[in-house]
Design a protein around this motif. Structure first.
Motif, PDB file in Angstrom:
ATOM      1  N   GLN A 169       0.718  -1.748   0.285  1.00 21.59           N
ATOM      2  CA  GLN A 169       0.068  -0.101   0.174  1.00 21.59           C
ATOM      3  C   GLN A 169       0.654   1.015  -0.201  1.00 21.59           C
ATOM      4  O   GLN A 169       0.508   2.025  -0.987  1.00 21.59           O
ATOM      5  CB  GLN A 169      -1.262  -0.050   1.418  1.00 21.59           C
ATOM      6  N   ALA A 170       1.648   1.089   1.171  1.00 23.11           N
ATOM      7  CA  ALA A 170       3.317   2.215   1.105  1.00 23.11           C
ATOM      8  C   ALA A 170       3.519   2.504  -0.375  1.00 23.11           C
ATOM      9  O   ALA A 170       3.622   3.705  -0.749  1.00 23.11           O
ATOM     10  CB  ALA A 170       4.022   2.388   1.718  1.00 23.11           C
ATOM     11  N   PHE A 171       3.820   1.969  -1.314  1.00 19.77           N
ATOM     12  CA  PHE A 171       4.230   1.609  -2.437  1.00 19.77           C
ATOM     13  C   PHE A 171       3.261   2.234  -3.073  1.00 19.77           C
ATOM     14  O   PHE A 171       4.044   3.310  -4.086  1.00 19.77           O
ATOM     15  CB  PHE A 171       5.353   0.344  -2.751  1.00 19.77           C
ATOM     16  N   ARG A 172       3.108   2.141  -3.732  1.00 15.07           N
ATOM     17  CA  ARG A 172       1.483   2.234  -4.773  1.00 15.07           C
ATOM     18  C   ARG A 172       1.209   4.126  -4.139  1.00 15.07           C
ATOM     19  O   ARG A 172       1.242   4.557  -4.762  1.00 15.07           O
ATOM     20  CB  ARG A 172       0.687   1.533  -4.747  1.00 15.07           C
ATOM     21  N   GLU A 173       1.423   4.325  -2.679  1.00 12.95           N
ATOM     22  CA  GLU A 173       0.567   5.494  -2.370  1.00 12.95           C
ATOM     23  C   GLU A 173       2.225   6.512  -2.479  1.00 12.95           C
ATOM     24  O   GLU A 173       1.851   7.880  -3.180  1.00 12.95           O
ATOM     25  CB  GLU A 173       0.485   5.881  -1.105  1.00 12.95           C
ATOM     26  N   VAL A 174       3.392   6.061  -2.608  1.00 11.79           N
ATOM     27  CA  VAL A 174       4.587   7.279  -2.611  1.00 11.79           C
ATOM     28  C   VAL A 174       4.725   6.983  -4.389  1.00 11.79           C
ATOM     29  O   VAL A 174       5.042   7.898  -4.814  1.00 11.79           O
ATOM     30  CB  VAL A 174       5.633   6.517  -1.957  1.00 11.79           C
ATOM     31  N   THR A 175       4.711   6.128  -5.718  1.00 12.96           N
ATOM     32  CA  THR A 175       5.311   5.649  -6.313  1.00 12.96           C
ATOM     33  C   THR A 175       3.814   5.908  -7.433  1.00 12.96           C
ATOM     34  O   THR A 175       4.388   5.950  -9.131  1.00 12.96           O
ATOM     35  CB  THR A 175       5.956   4.032  -6.615  1.00 12.96           C
ATOM     36  N   GLY A 176       3.142   5.412  -7.311  1.00 12.34           N
ATOM     37  CA  GLY A 176       1.905   5.656  -7.902  1.00 12.34           C
ATOM     38  C   GLY A 176       1.258   4.722  -8.877  1.00 12.34           C
ATOM     39  O   GLY A 176       0.729   3.998  -9.717  1.00 12.34           O
ATOM     40  N   ARG A 177       2.411   2.967  -8.204  1.00  8.11           N
ATOM     41  CA  ARG A 177       2.515   1.968  -9.434  1.00  8.11           C
ATOM     42  C   ARG A 177       2.425   0.558  -8.196  1.00  8.11           C
ATOM     43  O   ARG A 177       2.495   0.822  -7.021  1.00  8.11           O
ATOM     44  CB  ARG A 177       4.350   2.293  -9.805  1.00  8.11           C
ATOM     45  N   PRO A 178       2.335  -0.224  -8.539  1.00  7.03           N
ATOM     46  CA  PRO A 178       2.188  -1.596  -7.940  1.00  7.03           C
ATOM     47  C   PRO A 178       3.169  -2.342  -7.514  1.00  7.03           C
ATOM     48  O   PRO A 178       4.299  -2.503  -8.169  1.00  7.03           O
ATOM     49  CB  PRO A 178       1.453  -2.313  -8.591  1.00  7.03           C
ATOM     50  N   LEU A 179       3.254  -2.519  -5.916  1.00  6.82           N
ATOM     51  CA  LEU A 179       4.687  -3.032  -6.068  1.00  6.82           C
ATOM     52  C   LEU A 179       5.524  -5.308  -6.410  1.00  6.82           C
ATOM     53  O   LEU A 179       3.906  -5.337  -6.252  1.00  6.82           O
ATOM     54  CB  LEU A 179       4.623  -3.201  -4.449  1.00  6.82           C
ATOM     55  N   VAL A 180       6.032  -4.958  -7.114  1.00 10.82           N
ATOM     56  CA  VAL A 180       6.171  -6.046  -7.804  1.00 10.82           C
ATOM     57  C   VAL A 180       6.900  -6.601  -6.994  1.00 10.82           C
ATOM     58  O   VAL A 180       6.749  -8.297  -6.279  1.00 10.82           O
ATOM     59  CB  VAL A 180       6.978  -5.992  -9.416  1.00 10.82           C
ATOM     60  N   LYS A 181       7.844  -6.015  -6.628  1.00  7.57           N
ATOM     61  CA  LYS A 181       9.448  -7.237  -5.779  1.00  7.57           C
ATOM     62  C   LYS A 181       9.534  -6.221  -4.112  1.00  7.57           C
ATOM     63  O   LYS A 181       9.697  -5.242  -4.021  1.00  7.57           O
ATOM     64  CB  LYS A 181      10.230  -7.864  -6.728  1.00  7.57           C
ATOM     65  N   LEU A 182       9.335  -6.872  -3.850  1.00  9.13           N
ATOM     66  CA  LEU A 182       9.846  -6.848  -1.740  1.00  9.13           C
ATOM     67  C   LEU A 182      10.856  -6.520  -1.595  1.00  9.13           C
ATOM     68  O   LEU A 182      11.934  -8.182  -1.841  1.00  9.13           O
ATOM     69  CB  LEU A 182       8.543  -7.064  -0.747  1.00  9.13           C
ATOM     70  N   ALA A 183      12.370  -5.808  -1.267  1.00 11.94           N
ATOM     71  CA  ALA A 183      13.390  -6.332  -1.146  1.00 11.94           C
ATOM     72  C   ALA A 183      13.473  -7.640   0.295  1.00 11.94           C
ATOM     73  O   ALA A 183      13.018  -7.490   1.125  1.00 11.94           O
ATOM     74  CB  ALA A 183      14.570  -4.868  -0.599  1.00 11.94           C
ATOM     75  N   PRO A 184      14.594  -8.127   0.458  1.00 19.26           N
ATOM     76  CA  PRO A 184      14.412  -9.368   1.284  1.00 19.26           C
ATOM     77  C   PRO A 184      15.291  -8.268   2.484  1.00 19.26           C
ATOM     78  O   PRO A 184      15.312  -6.679   3.079  1.00 19.26           O
ATOM     79  CB  PRO A 184      15.960  -9.590   1.369  1.00 19.26           C
TER      80      PRO A 184
END
Length: 237
Positions: free
Chosen positions: A26-41
């Motif tokens: 959710q935070a990634f989409r809010e900040v970037t406007g894009r869906p999160l594909v990969k989360l870093a370890p």
């Protein structure tokens, strides 16, 4: 108060990976406007580092403005999901009993040394009733852009200001589950009790330099004994 016990949170005291990933998405989409594909370890790493690497692996060049925006968004996303923590997460076996047992030691201050940002650290422990014995004001958190070893020293300094005692490697114990936690203790100046409840094997934790390795937190008496032995020399002197 002449003993400082610092706890890692994720996979040491709780497992809330599902909620954490949802909040990151959710935070990634809010900040970037894009869906999160990969989360870093995430193992043993602060949120600040995870945020920058997550941006990079998703093709977004990190910039200075990203970190504060992402931290704010992550705090909001996690707060919205705090009621899901008990349903989708769990306190690890012995966590509550271990915190209570350590609180029974003479002169002990308990806080956290965690990669999680402070607001979310409080939610993670409070959801499972694990916050009672923790002084969050002297902890080290994931929004602070320091290596974990430096955060350990920051926490020692905060505890000194609050309790008037100079905590060092003879009076500070870090309890965590990853090789990175062990490295932070060795560099930052603390005894290390490793708990093999995360992704690091007991042999890896020993090889990294942990003073004590426990399989989990199911034996609070063993944990208390280890803390007493690791901090006993300075107190006796």
């Amino acid at each position: 108060m002449d003993r400082l016990v610092l706890w890692n949170i994720d996979l040491t005291l709780v497992d809330v990976a599902i909620v954490t990933r949802e909040a990151y998405a959710q935070a990634f989409r809010e900040v970037t406007g894009r869906p999160l594909v990969k989360l870093a370890p995430a193992a043993g790493r602060p949120d600040s580092e995870i945020i920058f690497e997550t941006l990079a692996v998703n093709g977004i060049p990190p910039a200075d403005h990203h970190l504060p925006a992402f931290i704010d968004a992550l705090a909001r996303a996690f707060a919205e999901r705090r009621k899901s923590l008990r349903k989708q997460g769990r306190a690890l076996p012995g966590a509550a009993e271990s915190l209570a047992a350590v609180a029974g030691l003479d002169g002990v201050v308990q806080s956290v040394l965690t990669g999680t940002i402070k607001a979310n650290a409080v939610h993670k422990l409070r959801a499972f009733g694990l916050d009672k014995h923790v002084d969050f004001e002297v902890g080290g958190y994931g929004e602070e852009v320091y290596p974990k070893a430096t955060l350990l020293q920051v926490a020692q300094g905060r505890a000194r200001e609050r309790y008037g005692y100079a905590y060092d490697s003879a009076t500070t114990v870090l309890i965590g589950d990853s090789v990175r936690d062990v490295q932070a203790a060795r560099i930052g100046g603390a005894a290390m009790i490793a708990v093999a409840s995360g992704r690091s094997l007991p042999a890896e934790l020993r090889e990294a330099g942990a003073d004590v390795v426990l399989p989990d937190l199911s034996d609070p008496a063993a944990l208390v004994t280890a803390i007493t032995q690791l901090t006993g020399h300075r107190r006796a002197g």
